[in-house]
Design an enzyme around this catalytic site. Structure first.
Site, PDB file in Angstrom:
ATOM      1  N   HIS A   1       0.853  -1.184   0.000  1.00 12.17           N
ATOM      2  CA  HIS A   1       0.000   0.000   0.000  1.00 12.17           C
ATOM      3  C   HIS A   1       0.896   1.244   0.000  1.00 12.17           C
ATOM      4  O   HIS A   1       2.087   1.155   0.309  1.00 12.17           O
ATOM      5  CB  HIS A   1      -0.911  -0.003   1.224  1.00 12.17           C
ATOM      6  CG  HIS A   1      -2.048  -0.972   1.140  1.00 12.17           C
ATOM      7  ND1 HIS A   1      -3.179  -0.887   1.924  1.00 12.17           N
ATOM      8  CD2 HIS A   1      -2.238  -2.048   0.340  1.00 12.17           C
ATOM      9  CE1 HIS A   1      -4.011  -1.868   1.624  1.00 12.17           C
ATOM     10  NE2 HIS A   1      -3.465  -2.592   0.668  1.00 12.17           N
TER      11      HIS A   1
ATOM     12  N   GLU B   1       1.117   3.854   2.040  1.00 11.01           N
ATOM     13  CA  GLU B   1       1.737   4.246   3.310  1.00 11.01           C
ATOM     14  C   GLU B   1       2.851   3.277   3.711  1.00 11.01           C
ATOM     15  O   GLU B   1       3.933   3.712   4.146  1.00 11.01           O
ATOM     16  CB  GLU B   1       0.681   4.306   4.429  1.00 11.01           C
ATOM     17  CG  GLU B   1      -0.441   5.295   4.181  1.00 11.01           C
ATOM     18  CD  GLU B   1      -1.647   4.664   3.489  1.00 11.01           C
ATOM     19  OE1 GLU B   1      -1.474   3.751   2.654  1.00 11.01           O
ATOM     20  OE2 GLU B   1      -2.777   5.075   3.798  1.00 11.01           O
TER      21      GLU B   1
ATOM     22  N   CYS C   1      -5.716   2.207   5.861  1.00 12.09           N
ATOM     23  CA  CYS C   1      -6.395   0.976   6.293  1.00 12.09           C
ATOM     24  C   CYS C   1      -5.741   0.518   7.599  1.00 12.09           C
ATOM     25  O   CYS C   1      -4.696   1.046   7.994  1.00 12.09           O
ATOM     26  CB  CYS C   1      -6.291  -0.095   5.204  1.00 12.09           C
ATOM     27  SG  CYS C   1      -4.685  -0.932   5.157  1.00 12.09           S
TER      28      CYS C   1
ATOM     29  N   CYS D   1      -2.015  -0.230   7.324  1.00 14.91           N
ATOM     30  CA  CYS D   1      -1.162   0.957   7.200  1.00 14.91           C
ATOM     31  C   CYS D   1      -1.169   1.786   8.476  1.00 14.91           C
ATOM     32  O   CYS D   1      -0.140   2.347   8.863  1.00 14.91           O
ATOM     33  CB  CYS D   1      -1.621   1.787   6.009  1.00 14.91           C
ATOM     34  SG  CYS D   1      -1.304   0.945   4.436  1.00 14.91           S
TER      35      CYS D   1
END
Lengths: 156, 156
Positions: free
Chosen positions: A53, A55, A83, A86
């Protein structure tokens, strides 16, 4: 750079990533003076890495560059609310502050599971959609005793 | 291998990792027949990567090996209950089942933040210890529109 311009860069990265075939997510990590130290975009599909992801990618890039696992003194700007994976990574990295644009509700509307995972994580493991089972806990505790008994361990 | 022996391997990896200077965490990913496809240990301190927990490392190794971002059909055996970051990664990887040994309460007793992060994640962002701020949400939504408008996108 101002906080608004740092966020604009995260948003620009998100849109650029869509054009490049990735998900609509970008993140920027900056120091207290507003200098960018690392960026990340969502590369789940093209890197075959479900943890890639924006991040997590930005955190991994920043810590590799700064040669530390601790990002105290730095902030993260994400084009979307992180999320749980993250957000957990942001806590472990000890980042000072989180800025985000889109919400997890926005992400849900375009088909991403962020809200579902937030709901699941709050439940007792026995009540989650993900089946889980405790196994050999009496044997597993030995690894924690090994840790406690290690005098030269590096705490984190 | 039986599920007990797969867990024993995760525990063995955790203890071995302590001896090697890392944290007391190990994980194994196996297919339905009990064959190990990948393993992971906690390498946060020696790799300068706060996301390099055992489960994330095992997931990244398994998806790299199998050349897919989807681990449906596979289970993960972790020597300790996953933290929110790792649990999130398990959901995103679509693993079938989670087995774990030590609990997050055990992890707390030896000084790890798993329980704290579980508590934080359940809170509204405005109530968390981690300061967070919504910024430029009206500009950020454009990246989601770009995603929706992309006809050849790869959903995940």
């Amino acid at each position: 750079m101002t906080k608004e311009n740092l966020m604009r860069e995260a948003i620009r990265l998100a849109s650029e990533n869509v054009a490049n075939g990735g998900g609509p997510f970008g993140a920027v990590i900056a120091d207290k003076e507003g200098n960018i130290v690392a960026t990340g975009v969502n590369r789940v599909t093209d890197s075959n890495d479900p943890t890639a992801h924006a991040e997590v990618s930005a955190i991994r890039a920043a810590t590799a560059k700064l040669k530390t696992f601790n990002l105290q003194g730095y902030s993260i700007y994400s084009s979307c609310e992180p999320c749980p994976m993250c957000l957990g990574a942001i806590y472990w990295a000890r980042l000072d502050k989180l800025y985000y644009g889109n919400s997890k509700a926005d992400a849900k509307r375009i088909g991403f599971d962020d809200s579902f995972i937030y709901e699941e994580i709050q439940l007792d493991p026995t009540k989650r959609k993900l089946p889980s089972e405790i196994l050999l806990d009496k044997e597993a505790i030995q690894s924690f005793k090994d840790w406690e008994n290690k005098t030269d361990r590096i705490d984190y």
